[in-house]
Design a protein around this motif. Sequence first.
Motif, PDB file in Angstrom:
ATOM      1  N   SER A 187      25.375  -4.172  -1.895  1.00 52.44           N
ATOM      2  CA  SER A 187      23.605  -4.542  -0.935  1.00 52.44           C
ATOM      3  C   SER A 187      23.887  -3.530   0.013  1.00 52.44           C
ATOM      4  N   PHE A 188      22.304  -3.356   0.177  1.00 51.33           N
ATOM      5  CA  PHE A 188      21.785  -2.513   2.080  1.00 51.33           C
ATOM      6  C   PHE A 188      21.984  -3.843   2.781  1.00 51.33           C
ATOM      7  N   VAL A 189      21.956  -3.568   3.741  1.00 47.97           N
ATOM      8  CA  VAL A 189      22.296  -4.631   4.652  1.00 47.97           C
ATOM      9  C   VAL A 189      21.454  -3.726   5.921  1.00 47.97           C
ATOM     10  N   VAL A 190      19.965  -4.415   6.392  1.00 45.40           N
ATOM     11  CA  VAL A 190      19.604  -3.314   7.092  1.00 45.40           C
ATOM     12  C   VAL A 190      18.546  -4.991   8.428  1.00 45.40           C
ATOM     13  N   THR A 191      18.878  -4.220   9.205  1.00 42.29           N
ATOM     14  CA  THR A 191      18.179  -4.783  11.188  1.00 42.29           C
ATOM     15  C   THR A 191      16.968  -4.085  10.620  1.00 42.29           C
ATOM     16  N   VAL A 192      15.952  -5.795  10.842  1.00 46.86           N
ATOM     17  CA  VAL A 192      14.681  -5.355  11.065  1.00 46.86           C
ATOM     18  C   VAL A 192      13.962  -4.756  12.166  1.00 46.86           C
ATOM     19  N   ASP A 193      13.436  -3.573  12.720  1.00 46.90           N
ATOM     20  CA  ASP A 193      12.782  -3.304  13.764  1.00 46.90           C
ATOM     21  C   ASP A 193      11.348  -2.563  13.367  1.00 46.90           C
ATOM     22  N   ASP A 194      10.914  -2.410  14.056  1.00 47.73           N
ATOM     23  CA  ASP A 194       9.611  -1.360  14.039  1.00 47.73           C
ATOM     24  C   ASP A 194       9.039  -0.964  12.504  1.00 47.73           C
ATOM     25  N   GLN A 195      10.016   0.220  12.703  1.00 49.84           N
ATOM     26  CA  GLN A 195      10.244   0.968  11.622  1.00 49.84           C
ATOM     27  C   GLN A 195      10.193   0.974  10.733  1.00 49.84           C
ATOM     28  N   VAL A 196      11.205  -0.061  10.180  1.00 48.00           N
ATOM     29  CA  VAL A 196      11.216  -0.835   8.673  1.00 48.00           C
ATOM     30  C   VAL A 196      10.260  -2.142   8.389  1.00 48.00           C
ATOM     31  N   THR A 197       9.593  -2.786   9.542  1.00 48.94           N
ATOM     32  CA  THR A 197       7.970  -3.385   8.871  1.00 48.94           C
ATOM     33  C   THR A 197       7.032  -2.541   8.828  1.00 48.94           C
ATOM     34  N   ALA A 198       7.122  -1.774   9.091  1.00 43.53           N
ATOM     35  CA  ALA A 198       5.862  -0.713   8.828  1.00 43.53           C
ATOM     36  C   ALA A 198       6.451   0.639   7.372  1.00 43.53           C
ATOM     37  N   ALA A 199       7.782   0.288   6.961  1.00 48.83           N
ATOM     38  CA  ALA A 199       7.790   1.426   5.817  1.00 48.83           C
ATOM     39  C   ALA A 199       8.098  -0.012   4.811  1.00 48.83           C
ATOM     40  N   THR A 200       8.162  -0.974   5.159  1.00 46.39           N
ATOM     41  CA  THR A 200       7.780  -2.410   4.127  1.00 46.39           C
ATOM     42  C   THR A 200       6.741  -3.179   3.754  1.00 46.39           C
ATOM     43  N   ALA A 201       5.249  -2.766   4.737  1.00 47.39           N
ATOM     44  CA  ALA A 201       4.298  -3.051   4.687  1.00 47.39           C
ATOM     45  C   ALA A 201       3.583  -2.972   3.601  1.00 47.39           C
ATOM     46  N   PHE A 202       4.207  -3.520   2.243  1.00 45.13           N
ATOM     47  CA  PHE A 202       3.574  -2.858   0.987  1.00 45.13           C
ATOM     48  C   PHE A 202       2.802  -4.427   0.411  1.00 45.13           C
ATOM     49  N   VAL A 203       1.740  -3.798   0.423  1.00 43.60           N
ATOM     50  CA  VAL A 203       1.567  -5.524  -0.533  1.00 43.60           C
ATOM     51  C   VAL A 203       0.830  -4.822  -1.797  1.00 43.60           C
ATOM     52  N   PRO A 204       0.718  -4.930  -3.275  1.00 47.91           N
ATOM     53  CA  PRO A 204       0.775  -4.884  -4.442  1.00 47.91           C
ATOM     54  C   PRO A 204      -1.080  -4.810  -3.986  1.00 47.91           C
ATOM     55  N   ALA A 205      -1.430  -3.795  -4.670  1.00 46.52           N
ATOM     56  CA  ALA A 205      -2.992  -3.376  -4.051  1.00 46.52           C
ATOM     57  C   ALA A 205      -3.708  -4.075  -5.875  1.00 46.52           C
ATOM     58  N   LEU A 206      -4.950  -5.150  -5.485  1.00 49.25           N
ATOM     59  CA  LEU A 206      -5.882  -5.675  -5.934  1.00 49.25           C
ATOM     60  C   LEU A 206      -7.442  -4.331  -7.050  1.00 49.25           C
ATOM     61  N   GLY A 207      -7.732  -4.555  -7.896  1.00 51.37           N
ATOM     62  CA  GLY A 207      -8.645  -3.671  -7.409  1.00 51.37           C
ATOM     63  C   GLY A 207      -8.989  -3.486  -8.967  1.00 51.37           C
ATOM     64  N   PHE A 208     -10.384  -2.632  -9.305  1.00 52.07           N
ATOM     65  CA  PHE A 208     -10.727  -2.612 -10.830  1.00 52.07           C
ATOM     66  C   PHE A 208     -10.818  -0.966 -10.448  1.00 52.07           C
ATOM     67  N   ALA A 209     -10.669  -0.924 -12.126  1.00 51.46           N
ATOM     68  CA  ALA A 209     -10.655   1.212 -12.294  1.00 51.46           C
ATOM     69  C   ALA A 209     -11.475   1.012 -12.087  1.00 51.46           C
ATOM     70  N   GLU A 210     -11.813   2.752 -12.206  1.00 47.32           N
ATOM     71  CA  GLU A 210     -13.440   2.849 -12.654  1.00 47.32           C
ATOM     72  C   GLU A 210     -14.199   2.821 -13.859  1.00 47.32           C
ATOM     73  N   GLY A 211     -13.284   3.151 -15.004  1.00 48.32           N
ATOM     74  CA  GLY A 211     -13.861   2.829 -15.967  1.00 48.32           C
ATOM     75  C   GLY A 211     -14.558   0.746 -16.164  1.00 48.32           C
ATOM     76  N   LEU A 212     -14.561   0.135 -14.706  1.00 49.98           N
ATOM     77  CA  LEU A 212     -14.971  -1.338 -15.348  1.00 49.98           C
ATOM     78  C   LEU A 212     -16.017  -1.030 -13.800  1.00 49.98           C
ATOM     79  N   THR A 213     -15.644  -0.238 -12.765  1.00 47.23           N
ATOM     80  CA  THR A 213     -16.520  -0.118 -11.663  1.00 47.23           C
ATOM     81  C   THR A 213     -17.989   0.684 -11.904  1.00 47.23           C
ATOM     82  N   SER A 214     -17.904   1.529 -12.678  1.00 53.02           N
ATOM     83  CA  SER A 214     -18.658   2.399 -13.168  1.00 53.02           C
ATOM     84  C   SER A 214     -20.167   2.431 -14.521  1.00 53.02           C
ATOM     85  N   ALA A 215     -19.608   1.207 -15.005  1.00 57.04           N
ATOM     86  CA  ALA A 215     -20.899   0.862 -15.791  1.00 57.04           C
ATOM     87  C   ALA A 215     -21.485  -0.093 -15.645  1.00 57.04           C
ATOM     88  N   ALA A 216     -23.510   0.510 -15.539  1.00 52.93           N
ATOM     89  CA  ALA A 216     -24.022   0.688 -15.733  1.00 52.93           C
ATOM     90  C   ALA A 216     -24.368  -1.132 -16.526  1.00 52.93           C
TER      91      ALA A 216
END
Length: 376
Positions: A47-76
């Motif tokens: 395992s990689f053991v990493v001390t968290v700093d501001d740079q690590v916090t920014a690199a790991t600030a990933f939240v899975p994106a939720l949303g609708f694809a264009e095939g759903l939003t483009s329908a009239a």
Amino acid sequence: MRAKSKRRARFVALCVATTLVAGCALPRSGPTKNEIFSGAVQRQGDSFVVTVDDQVTAATAFVPALGFAEGLTSAAALGSDIIRPGDTLGLTIWENVEDGLLASASAGGSALEEIQVDGAGMIFVPYAGRIRAAGNSTEAVRRIITEKLEAQTPDPQVVIRRMAGDGATVSLIGGVGAQGVYAIERPNRTLTAMLATAGGITLPPEITQITLIRGAHKGTIWLQDLYSEPQLDVALRGGDRILVEEDTRFFTALGATGAQQKVPFDTQSISAIEALARVGGLSTGIADPTGIFIFRNEPQDIASAVLGRDDLIGPQRMIYVLDLTSPNGVFIARDFAIRDADTVYVTEAPYTQFSKVLSAVLGPLQTASSIDQLIE
């Protein structure tokens, strides 16, 4: 004789204490900080053991994106007068003759109620024959019927209306007031309107997700985003499936915390400091504030960014270390995001193990002293 018995009792007590300490039989909540560090890749671990700093916090600030694809939003939005297979139509015909094909002029017209549009999109009208209705507006169908009847009766007057039918329906399941199948009609042609038709949302809005499935397209959004981003209020189509469910993400808290348990997310995002607060914080009697670890299987791209490497293949086992005693420690813990399936582990302070060793040694000796008193 008594002196010999006392020596024997003390010897037995010391043997018991030595055996307990030597055999590592002391109770504890998990690995020590040194044991975790010894399992690092840098020390031939896995395992990689990493001390968290501001740079690590920014690199790991990933939240899975939720949303609708264009095939759903483009329908009239569907027009309320467009006819589809399964719809029910109402038809009234007036004829300008005494003895008409369907009724006399004095009869006030002939009403044909509940004409079902079949699976092929066709309807049958007496003297006009089979007519394609699906895909046409009510006005277009009216003109077709009028043209068919004009050859047989002078100046026919036709009125056609689209009644409630099952040609365009959506199904709603999950956390709504009334699950079921609903027809798409003028008041509920969009997602928010259809949810209201089904009795609204019954789950906590902060952790409610809405999934829309349309053929090969599928998308999931947060309920709160649905009202803050108008483009997500998509137009519905017949056959759409809508699932309303509670967020299933969780993290696990272990070690020297107020509670050791599996904790569901109750907001869209949770920081490390919030995660600790949700389980009662650090156990003040035994916790080591310099040894807070987050265990995570990190995707390859994020792990590469954190470690500054380009030779990694696949997800990596990462152990992030937080130190609340450092000058910036609390701020970093406040910004470091916890993700789904993370394990938050708090180690015990070093003196805790010393205290346990001391108790293991002194306990048998106190027992030996009691035996001495009995012997005397």
